[in-house]
Design a protein around this motif. Structure first.
Motif, mmCIF file in Angstrom:
data_model
loop_
_atom_site.group_PDB
_atom_site.id
_atom_site.type_symbol
_atom_site.label_atom_id
_atom_site.label_comp_id
_atom_site.label_asym_id
_atom_site.label_seq_id
_atom_site.Cartn_x
_atom_site.Cartn_y
_atom_site.Cartn_z
ATOM 1 N N GLU A 122 -21.299 -85.445 -21.184
ATOM 2 C CA GLU A 122 -21.161 -84.394 -19.950
ATOM 3 C C GLU A 122 -19.979 -83.457 -20.370
ATOM 4 O O GLU A 122 -19.229 -83.668 -21.262
ATOM 5 C CB GLU A 122 -20.944 -85.328 -18.730
ATOM 6 C CG GLU A 122 -19.596 -85.967 -18.592
ATOM 7 C CD GLU A 122 -19.378 -86.625 -17.300
ATOM 8 O OE1 GLU A 122 -19.889 -86.453 -16.296
ATOM 9 O OE2 GLU A 122 -18.470 -87.611 -17.326
ATOM 10 N N PRO A 174 -16.690 -81.586 -19.870
ATOM 11 C CA PRO A 174 -15.460 -81.976 -19.203
ATOM 12 C C PRO A 174 -15.205 -81.191 -17.978
ATOM 13 O O PRO A 174 -15.685 -79.930 -17.874
ATOM 14 C CB PRO A 174 -14.509 -81.308 -20.373
ATOM 15 C CG PRO A 174 -15.041 -81.404 -21.729
ATOM 16 C CD PRO A 174 -16.584 -81.189 -21.121
ATOM 17 N N ARG A 175 -14.588 -81.900 -17.139
ATOM 18 C CA ARG A 175 -14.204 -81.318 -15.801
ATOM 19 C C ARG A 175 -12.653 -81.135 -15.861
ATOM 20 O O ARG A 175 -11.901 -81.975 -16.215
ATOM 21 C CB ARG A 175 -14.368 -82.272 -14.596
ATOM 22 C CG ARG A 175 -16.004 -82.324 -14.549
ATOM 23 C CD ARG A 175 -16.439 -83.473 -13.292
ATOM 24 N NE ARG A 175 -15.710 -84.722 -13.070
ATOM 25 C CZ ARG A 175 -16.240 -85.689 -13.740
ATOM 26 N NH1 ARG A 175 -17.393 -85.764 -14.456
ATOM 27 N NH2 ARG A 175 -15.723 -86.865 -13.616
ATOM 28 N N ASP A 217 -9.185 -80.336 -14.111
ATOM 29 C CA ASP A 217 -8.300 -80.552 -12.969
ATOM 30 C C ASP A 217 -7.876 -79.223 -12.627
ATOM 31 O O ASP A 217 -7.316 -78.488 -13.345
ATOM 32 C CB ASP A 217 -7.182 -81.488 -13.255
ATOM 33 C CG ASP A 217 -7.500 -83.043 -13.072
ATOM 34 O OD1 ASP A 217 -8.788 -83.134 -12.754
ATOM 35 O OD2 ASP A 217 -6.596 -83.763 -13.452
ATOM 36 N N GLU A 219 -11.686 -74.243 -10.027
ATOM 37 C CA GLU A 219 -12.883 -74.164 -9.133
ATOM 38 C C GLU A 219 -13.973 -74.177 -10.276
ATOM 39 O O GLU A 219 -13.698 -73.979 -11.456
ATOM 40 C CB GLU A 219 -12.794 -73.059 -8.353
ATOM 41 C CG GLU A 219 -11.710 -72.954 -7.405
ATOM 42 C CD GLU A 219 -11.955 -74.114 -6.257
ATOM 43 O OE1 GLU A 219 -13.188 -74.501 -5.873
ATOM 44 O OE2 GLU A 219 -11.001 -74.425 -5.619
ATOM 45 N N SER A 220 -15.088 -74.213 -9.617
ATOM 46 C CA SER A 220 -16.293 -74.659 -10.533
ATOM 47 C C SER A 220 -16.538 -73.256 -11.457
ATOM 48 O O SER A 220 -16.616 -73.403 -12.632
ATOM 49 C CB SER A 220 -17.737 -74.497 -9.897
ATOM 50 O OG SER A 220 -18.960 -74.724 -10.494
ATOM 51 N N SER A 278 -13.730 -73.259 -14.086
ATOM 52 C CA SER A 278 -14.025 -74.257 -14.972
ATOM 53 C C SER A 278 -15.072 -73.780 -16.085
ATOM 54 O O SER A 278 -14.811 -74.394 -17.242
ATOM 55 C CB SER A 278 -14.421 -75.563 -14.103
ATOM 56 O OG SER A 278 -14.488 -76.605 -15.084
ATOM 57 N N ALA A 302 -8.367 -83.013 -18.355
ATOM 58 C CA ALA A 302 -9.894 -83.169 -18.339
ATOM 59 C C ALA A 302 -10.135 -84.684 -18.134
ATOM 60 O O ALA A 302 -10.319 -85.429 -19.217
ATOM 61 C CB ALA A 302 -10.636 -82.533 -19.354
ATOM 62 N N ASN A 314 -12.371 -86.911 -17.414
ATOM 63 C CA ASN A 314 -13.597 -87.497 -17.594
ATOM 64 C C ASN A 314 -13.908 -87.538 -19.238
ATOM 65 O O ASN A 314 -14.785 -88.217 -19.746
ATOM 66 C CB ASN A 314 -14.660 -86.919 -16.878
ATOM 67 C CG ASN A 314 -15.148 -85.619 -17.310
ATOM 68 O OD1 ASN A 314 -14.093 -84.954 -17.472
ATOM 69 N ND2 ASN A 314 -16.250 -85.092 -17.593
#
Length: 532
Positions: free
Chosen positions: A339, A341-342, A344, A347-348, A351, A441, A443
């Motif tokens: 997936e 990386p998200r 921290d 905002e979307s 990101s 990140a 995740n």
């Protein structure tokens, strides 16, 4: 034995292929011999896992000038570029970050979070670098003169060089000297007060270099990475559809279209020399191939210490090649992710912008210097630096649906690691890279499904990068322009008649540019025309 080819090129990296394309366009019968089963050298796309196409070493494009792209019609041959959405995404330990795009208003607001003074200085500094880049760029496309030589031809080249510098006044001369000699830290300290802003800029002075931000000469490395352009935008970088190997393939297509023969799995064992002239090559299987010229795209040390007998070279030249610096503390870490990386605190929309930028694992100049200090004193970095990109956010050809790739160009391990695999230590080092990114990140660690870790030993043994140096030699002042690779032989010629160099160990140095091959082909054509 009569020549079978006008030119034989040793090595199918992008500069060797560029040389072949230009020679082919001039009607020369050209043969490229690549020892690996895939073309590209360091600009290569490979498939370490089913369904994935990975830019194994070099991972973005910028330094290739529009002249090469236009003259070799690379877009017609399939070259497709996706400019990065931002220059830098730099997270900091306190949860703050810098996400810098080319939009002046956005960049000013981002930097203003840390320093209003630096927000005002940022565009002025960018123009400062751009002005020097505009002076240096034409020098990249010319053959360096032999400084100190007295022949009419050399004096003419010196005059041409001087003409290129006609735009320099007293101030710009001072600026030019500073950038060529200072460390990137010294240069940034003159312009900025915020440690965060300096963290964002300093990495471009150390990447690919066996030195830290306080190492003299790293200000030029920053400039070297600023000179490139994409679609007319200076200092722009781009992903290549299909990975960086697609650049090499596009050049190879042009070379083939103009008559070049390209063989893979064809390892040259030695360059044939008779009466102080190169006359061809011998493959490791004993096959001999004759040509009017031999052009080596291999590293200078491989060319002169392995493919040519040192007894056929002047002793002072041999000593200079032995002293030629080609060090590296680089480790390439390629990750296949389940997936995206998200990040921290983003905002979307931000990101996704960060995912299309250089994702920096470096929160200060001191962080980067400490990382180098570890390697300098014989240990891998406890807290490595990494320049990460995620090309799959724009290129759906690289991974299976729903999967991602992250390419991490990291530093530092000791230069001595080019002499042995250090496999366990490299895996532990790569763990620290992933852990470093996971701090912002979270995740990422669980998203890793496959991992490829390549250290200096792998780069030398598999890809011919002596010392693991992706630039084919340090970009220090004593190894640039008229001194790359050796004083008196920066014009792509060598002490052996009819033997030429065209790789990144020649002017103007490393990066996916094709300039070395373009310049070398110009000199080869001059010589071959004189002999007709």
């Amino acid at each position: 034995m009569p020549a079978q080819y006008d030119a034989i090129i040793v090595g199918g990296g992008h500069n060797g292929l560029t040389t072949a394309a230009y020679l082919g366009r001039s009607g020369l019968k050209t043969l490229v011999l690549e020892r690996r089963d895939v073309l590209g050298g360091a600009a290569v796309s490979e498939h370490p896992w089913p369904g994935y196409t990975v830019s194994t070493l070099s991972y973005v494009l910028s330094l290739m000038p529009p002249e090469v792209i236009r003259e070799l019609e690379l877009h017609r041959h399939g070259l497709t570029l996706y400019p990065l959405a931002a220059d830098y995404y730099v997270p900091f330990p306190d949860g703050s970050h810098l996400l810098l795009t080319k939009n002046p208003g956005q960049a000013k607001a981002e930097i203003g979070k840390f320093s209003r003074k630096d927000a005002d200085a940022w565009p002025v500094f960018s123009e400062y670098l751009a002005a020097i880049a505009r002076i240096v760029r034409p020098l990249l496309l010319m053959t360096p003169p032999a400084v100190g030589a007295k022949s009419p031809a050399d004096l003419l080249e010196l005059a041409r060089f001087a003409w290129q510098l006609k735009g320099l006044d007293v101030k710009s001369t001072s600026d030019f000297v500073k950038v060529m000699t200072l460390s990137v830290a010294e240069l940034l300290d003159e312009w900025f007060e915020s440690s965060q802003v300096k963290a964002a800029r300093c990495v471009s002075g150390a990447i690919g270099t066996y030195g830290g931000p306080y190492t003299p000469g790293t200000a030029y490395v920053l400039l070297h990475h600023y000179i490139g352009e994409v679609d007319g935008q200076m200092a722009e970088w781009a992903f290549v559809r299909g990975g960086t190997g697609a650049v090499s393939q596009a050049i190879a297509e042009d070379a083939r279209e103009h008559g070049a023969e390209i063989r893979t799995g064809a390892r040259v064992g030695r360059i044939l020399v008779e009466d102080s002239r190169s006359v061809g090559v011998a493959l490791v299987d004993g096959t001999e191939l004759r040509s009017r010229a031999v052009v080596s795209n291999a590293h200078p040390k491989i060319t002169f210490c392995e493919l040519v007998d040192s007894s056929q070279l002047p002793s002072d030249f041999v000593r200079a090649i032995e002293r030629y610096k080609s060090r590296s503390g680089t480790v390439k870490v390629n990750l296949a992710l389940g997936e995206l990386p998200r990040f921290d605190g983003l905002e979307s929309e931000d990101s996704m912008t960060a995912a299309r930028s250089f994702i920096q694992l470096c929160d200060s100049m001191e962080y980067l210097e400490h990382a180098f200090d570890d390697a300098k004193y014989g240990q891998p970095s406890a807290a490595p630096y990494s320049d990460g990109v995620i090309p799959t956010v724009v290129d759906d050809s690289l991974a299976p649906s729903g999967k991602q790739l992250m390419s991490c160009f990291t530093q530092y391990v000791p230069a001595s690691w080019s002499q042995a695999p250090h496999r366990d230590e490299l895996e532990a080092y790569a763990d620290r890279v992933v852990d470093g990114y996971s701090r912002f990140a979270p995740n990422l660690k669980s998203a890793v499904e496959h991992r490829q870790v390549l250290g200096p030993y792998d780069m030398e043994q598999e890809y011919g990068l002596v010392g693991g140096n992706i630039m084919h030699g340090d970009l220090t002042l004593d190894q640039l322009f008229s001194w790359r690779p050796v004083a008196g032989y920066a014009d792509y010629r060598t002490p052996i008649k009819n033997l030429y160099l065209c790789g990144s160990g020649t002017h103007p140095g490393g990066g996916i540019s094709g300039i070395n091959g373009r310049n070398a082909s110009r000199e080869i054509l001059k010589d071959l025309k004189r002999r007709r």
